[in-house]
Design a protein around this motif. Structure first.
Motif, mmCIF file in Angstrom:
data_model
loop_
_atom_site.group_PDB
_atom_site.id
_atom_site.type_symbol
_atom_site.label_atom_id
_atom_site.label_comp_id
_atom_site.label_asym_id
_atom_site.label_seq_id
_atom_site.Cartn_x
_atom_site.Cartn_y
_atom_site.Cartn_z
ATOM 1 N N GLU A 135 0.825 -1.199 0.000
ATOM 2 C CA GLU A 135 0.000 0.000 0.000
ATOM 3 C C GLU A 135 0.863 1.254 0.000
ATOM 4 N N GLY A 136 0.356 2.286 -0.636
ATOM 5 C CA GLY A 136 1.061 3.550 -0.651
ATOM 6 C C GLY A 136 0.946 4.256 0.676
ATOM 7 N N VAL A 137 2.029 4.851 1.119
ATOM 8 C CA VAL A 137 2.070 5.571 2.384
ATOM 9 C C VAL A 137 2.125 7.078 2.142
ATOM 10 N N ALA A 138 3.056 7.492 1.305
ATOM 11 C CA ALA A 138 3.226 8.917 1.025
ATOM 12 C C ALA A 138 3.941 9.089 -0.300
ATOM 13 N N ILE A 139 3.644 10.195 -0.959
ATOM 14 C CA ILE A 139 4.262 10.489 -2.249
ATOM 15 C C ILE A 139 4.624 11.959 -2.331
ATOM 16 N N ILE A 140 5.738 12.234 -2.973
ATOM 17 C CA ILE A 140 6.125 13.605 -3.283
ATOM 18 C C ILE A 140 6.328 13.649 -4.795
ATOM 19 N N ASP A 141 5.538 14.500 -5.450
ATOM 20 C CA ASP A 141 5.581 14.487 -6.907
ATOM 21 C C ASP A 141 6.728 15.359 -7.411
ATOM 22 N N GLY A 142 6.872 15.407 -8.722
ATOM 23 C CA GLY A 142 7.982 16.130 -9.322
ATOM 24 C C GLY A 142 7.968 17.631 -9.067
ATOM 25 N N ASN A 143 6.802 18.147 -8.623
ATOM 26 C CA ASN A 143 6.685 19.569 -8.292
ATOM 27 C C ASN A 143 6.791 19.854 -6.799
ATOM 28 N N GLY A 144 7.043 18.815 -6.015
ATOM 29 C CA GLY A 144 7.168 18.999 -4.574
ATOM 30 C C GLY A 144 5.885 18.847 -3.801
ATOM 31 N N GLY A 145 4.778 18.581 -4.499
ATOM 32 C CA GLY A 145 3.523 18.345 -3.818
ATOM 33 C C GLY A 145 3.528 16.999 -3.108
ATOM 34 N N THR A 146 2.829 16.918 -1.994
ATOM 35 C CA THR A 146 2.825 15.685 -1.205
ATOM 36 C C THR A 146 1.406 15.189 -0.971
ATOM 37 N N ARG A 147 1.281 13.877 -0.840
ATOM 38 C CA ARG A 147 0.006 13.255 -0.477
ATOM 39 C C ARG A 147 0.307 12.109 0.470
ATOM 40 N N TYR A 148 -0.665 11.807 1.314
ATOM 41 C CA TYR A 148 -0.491 10.767 2.310
ATOM 42 C C TYR A 148 -1.696 9.840 2.334
ATOM 43 N N ALA A 149 -1.436 8.614 2.725
ATOM 44 C CA ALA A 149 -2.536 7.706 3.019
ATOM 45 C C ALA A 149 -3.269 8.231 4.243
ATOM 46 N N ALA A 150 -4.560 8.019 4.288
ATOM 47 C CA ALA A 150 -5.368 8.521 5.395
ATOM 48 C C ALA A 150 -4.875 7.982 6.741
ATOM 49 N N SER A 151 -4.369 6.754 6.719
ATOM 50 C CA SER A 151 -3.955 6.108 7.962
ATOM 51 C C SER A 151 -2.704 6.723 8.587
ATOM 52 N N VAL A 152 -1.945 7.506 7.800
ATOM 53 C CA VAL A 152 -0.701 8.079 8.321
ATOM 54 C C VAL A 152 -0.706 9.597 8.325
#
Length: 122
Positions: free
Chosen positions: A45-62
């Protein structure tokens, strides 16, 4: 191309760990970078991502407990994990996608590290 994770270990509930992922053969600032985890018997499962522009997203659980970041000078990705819970126990992997990506779909990622184990116990 190589990704090498480190920083895993055993910690008590409520503790903190910082995972690192050292990249070689490419520049992390030009890629979308993510952390995934896989517990025994469960899907990755995905936990966190930082895209090529520096934007971040997180799984709801973390969200609110984990922070993804990268140091472009060191070509390294990090995952700061606070307020750890037993359900965070898993093998943690970093992954890279050559482009702009904001969704944490494992099949999209081209490069993977071997993982680092995180164990949280009470």
């Amino acid at each position: 191309v190589q990704l090498e994770e480190s920083g895993g270990g055993s910690v008590q509930t409520g503790g903190s760990l910082r995972l690192s992922c050292a990249a070689s053969g490419f520049t992390v600032s030009s890629y979308s970078m993510a952390w995934f985890r896989q517990a025994p018997g469960k899907q990755r499962e995905g936990v966190a991502i930082i895209d090529g522009n520096g934007g971040t997203r997180y799984a709801a659980s973390v969200k609110g407990r984990f922070t993804i970041s990268q140091d472009n000078a060191k070509n390294t990705l990090y995952l700061q994990m606070n307020s750890l819970k037993s359900e965070d126990t898993a093998m943690y992997y970093c992954a890279a996608y050559a482009g702009l990506l904001s969704v944490m779909l494992p099949d999209w990622f081209t490069y993977w590290g071997r993982g680092t184990q995180v164990t949280v116990s009470s």
